[in-house]
Design a protein around this motif. Structure first.
Motif, PDB file in Angstrom:
ATOM      1  N   ARG A 129       0.830  -1.218   0.000  1.00 49.42           N
ATOM      2  CA  ARG A 129       0.000   0.000   0.000  1.00 49.42           C
ATOM      3  C   ARG A 129       0.858   1.259   0.000  1.00 49.42           C
ATOM      4  O   ARG A 129       0.519   2.254  -0.624  1.00 49.42           O
ATOM      5  N   LEU A 130       1.961   1.220   0.722  1.00 52.90           N
ATOM      6  CA  LEU A 130       2.837   2.388   0.782  1.00 52.90           C
ATOM      7  C   LEU A 130       3.607   2.603  -0.517  1.00 52.90           C
ATOM      8  O   LEU A 130       3.927   3.735  -0.868  1.00 52.90           O
ATOM      9  N   VAL A 131       3.916   1.528  -1.215  1.00 50.21           N
ATOM     10  CA  VAL A 131       4.721   1.623  -2.437  1.00 50.21           C
ATOM     11  C   VAL A 131       3.891   1.992  -3.662  1.00 50.21           C
ATOM     12  O   VAL A 131       4.334   2.791  -4.493  1.00 50.21           O
ATOM     13  N   LEU A 132       2.707   1.437  -3.790  1.00 48.99           N
ATOM     14  CA  LEU A 132       1.946   1.589  -5.038  1.00 48.99           C
ATOM     15  C   LEU A 132       1.754   3.025  -5.522  1.00 48.99           C
ATOM     16  O   LEU A 132       1.888   3.275  -6.713  1.00 48.99           O
ATOM     17  N   PRO A 133       1.484   3.999  -4.659  1.00 46.99           N
ATOM     18  CA  PRO A 133       1.331   5.363  -5.174  1.00 46.99           C
ATOM     19  C   PRO A 133       2.605   5.907  -5.823  1.00 46.99           C
ATOM     20  O   PRO A 133       2.537   6.800  -6.657  1.00 46.99           O
ATOM     21  N   ASP A 134       3.763   5.363  -5.465  1.00 43.26           N
ATOM     22  CA  ASP A 134       5.030   5.849  -6.013  1.00 43.26           C
ATOM     23  C   ASP A 134       5.467   5.136  -7.283  1.00 43.26           C
ATOM     24  O   ASP A 134       6.385   5.589  -7.954  1.00 43.26           O
ATOM     25  N   LEU A 135       4.849   4.005  -7.591  1.00 39.93           N
ATOM     26  CA  LEU A 135       5.283   3.243  -8.755  1.00 39.93           C
ATOM     27  C   LEU A 135       4.728   3.835 -10.046  1.00 39.93           C
ATOM     28  O   LEU A 135       3.547   4.170 -10.110  1.00 39.93           O
ATOM     29  N   PRO A 136       5.555   3.917 -11.066  1.00 39.05           N
ATOM     30  CA  PRO A 136       5.040   4.343 -12.369  1.00 39.05           C
ATOM     31  C   PRO A 136       4.026   3.315 -12.873  1.00 39.05           C
ATOM     32  O   PRO A 136       4.100   2.128 -12.527  1.00 39.05           O
ATOM     33  N   LEU A 137       3.071   3.755 -13.651  1.00 40.56           N
ATOM     34  CA  LEU A 137       2.029   2.848 -14.151  1.00 40.56           C
ATOM     35  C   LEU A 137       2.600   1.661 -14.906  1.00 40.56           C
ATOM     36  O   LEU A 137       2.043   0.572 -14.873  1.00 40.56           O
ATOM     37  N   GLU A 138       3.708   1.857 -15.590  1.00 45.34           N
ATOM     38  CA  GLU A 138       4.282   0.751 -16.365  1.00 45.34           C
ATOM     39  C   GLU A 138       5.040  -0.235 -15.480  1.00 45.34           C
ATOM     40  O   GLU A 138       5.557  -1.230 -15.951  1.00 45.34           O
ATOM     41  N   ARG A 139       5.089   0.005 -14.182  1.00 48.17           N
ATOM     42  CA  ARG A 139       5.794  -0.892 -13.258  1.00 48.17           C
ATOM     43  C   ARG A 139       4.888  -1.216 -12.071  1.00 48.17           C
ATOM     44  O   ARG A 139       5.091  -0.752 -10.960  1.00 48.17           O
ATOM     45  N   PRO A 140       3.856  -2.043 -12.277  1.00 50.69           N
ATOM     46  CA  PRO A 140       2.892  -2.316 -11.204  1.00 50.69           C
ATOM     47  C   PRO A 140       3.374  -3.316 -10.149  1.00 50.69           C
ATOM     48  O   PRO A 140       2.713  -3.525  -9.151  1.00 50.69           O
ATOM     49  N   HIS A 141       4.506  -3.959 -10.366  1.00 47.34           N
ATOM     50  CA  HIS A 141       5.025  -4.950  -9.423  1.00 47.34           C
ATOM     51  C   HIS A 141       6.396  -4.506  -8.938  1.00 47.34           C
ATOM     52  O   HIS A 141       7.089  -3.770  -9.638  1.00 47.34           O
ATOM     53  N   LEU A 181      10.180   0.412  -1.577  1.00 46.51           N
ATOM     54  CA  LEU A 181       9.808   1.496  -0.658  1.00 46.51           C
ATOM     55  C   LEU A 181      11.042   2.311  -0.272  1.00 46.51           C
ATOM     56  O   LEU A 181      11.018   3.552  -0.284  1.00 46.51           O
ATOM     57  N   ILE A 182      12.137   1.644   0.031  1.00 46.70           N
ATOM     58  CA  ILE A 182      13.383   2.333   0.368  1.00 46.70           C
ATOM     59  C   ILE A 182      13.881   3.136  -0.835  1.00 46.70           C
ATOM     60  O   ILE A 182      14.335   4.272  -0.687  1.00 46.70           O
ATOM     61  N   GLU A 183      13.779   2.563  -2.020  1.00 45.47           N
ATOM     62  CA  GLU A 183      14.226   3.258  -3.228  1.00 45.47           C
ATOM     63  C   GLU A 183      13.483   4.580  -3.411  1.00 45.47           C
ATOM     64  O   GLU A 183      14.071   5.589  -3.765  1.00 45.47           O
ATOM     65  N   HIS A 184      12.187   4.568  -3.151  1.00 45.54           N
ATOM     66  CA  HIS A 184      11.371   5.753  -3.401  1.00 45.54           C
ATOM     67  C   HIS A 184      11.306   6.722  -2.224  1.00 45.54           C
ATOM     68  O   HIS A 184      11.158   7.922  -2.426  1.00 45.54           O
ATOM     69  N   GLU A 212      14.697   6.124   4.295  1.00 45.17           N
ATOM     70  CA  GLU A 212      14.402   5.800   5.697  1.00 45.17           C
ATOM     71  C   GLU A 212      12.996   6.242   6.079  1.00 45.17           C
ATOM     72  O   GLU A 212      12.337   5.592   6.892  1.00 45.17           O
ATOM     73  N   ASP A 213      12.515   7.329   5.490  1.00 46.19           N
ATOM     74  CA  ASP A 213      11.148   7.784   5.774  1.00 46.19           C
ATOM     75  C   ASP A 213      10.130   6.703   5.416  1.00 46.19           C
ATOM     76  O   ASP A 213       9.138   6.520   6.115  1.00 46.19           O
ATOM     77  N   GLY A 214      10.369   5.986   4.330  1.00 45.45           N
ATOM     78  CA  GLY A 214       9.471   4.904   3.929  1.00 45.45           C
ATOM     79  C   GLY A 214       9.446   3.782   4.951  1.00 45.45           C
ATOM     80  O   GLY A 214       8.385   3.235   5.264  1.00 45.45           O
ATOM     81  N   VAL A 215      10.600   3.448   5.485  1.00 48.13           N
ATOM     82  CA  VAL A 215      10.668   2.407   6.511  1.00 48.13           C
ATOM     83  C   VAL A 215       9.917   2.865   7.758  1.00 48.13           C
ATOM     84  O   VAL A 215       9.159   2.098   8.363  1.00 48.13           O
TER      85      VAL A 215
END
Length: 111
Positions: free
Chosen positions: A40-52, A92-95, A98-101
């Motif tokens: 849930r935390l990662v999905l808003p940051d993922l580009p549409l072409e990268r859903p996984h 999550l860490i990539e995007h 530490e704030d993501g963690v």
């Protein structure tokens, strides 16, 4: 020492697990719950072409060592669940770094 080389050397170093309780201050939970929170935390940051999750290998090792292995329920999860969670946490860490963690820790403490 160059920061990149320092990080690479830390990632290459394999420490033995330390005895005692896990470091991640979250309640025990089934793997599916923790995976869903990270996703849930990662999905808003993922580009549409990268859903996984498509984690960078060096971040996958960091996610595994600092988050997955330190979860108090990690010992009861399957290897596949641990790998999937590590993938989501690495992205999550990539995007968010530490704030993501920290967001993940807060989300796990709310459930």
């Amino acid at each position: 020492m160059d920061p990149r080389r320092l990080i690479e050397s830390l990632l290459a170093w394999q420490a033995d697990p330390l005895p005692g309780p896990p470091v991640l201050a979250v309640p025990e939970a089934p793997a599916a719950e923790v995976i869903a929170a990270a996703r849930r935390l990662v999905l808003p940051d993922l580009p549409l072409e990268r859903p996984h999750p498509a984690p960078r290998p060096e971040l996958l090792r960091v996610a595994t060592a600092l988050v997955v292995d330190e979860h108090p329920s990690a010992h009861s999860w399957s290897a596949a669940d641990r790998e999937l969670l590590a993938s989501w946490v690495a992205v999550l860490i990539e995007h968010r770094g530490e704030d993501g963690v920290q967001e993940l820790v807060r989300a796990l403490n709310r459930t």
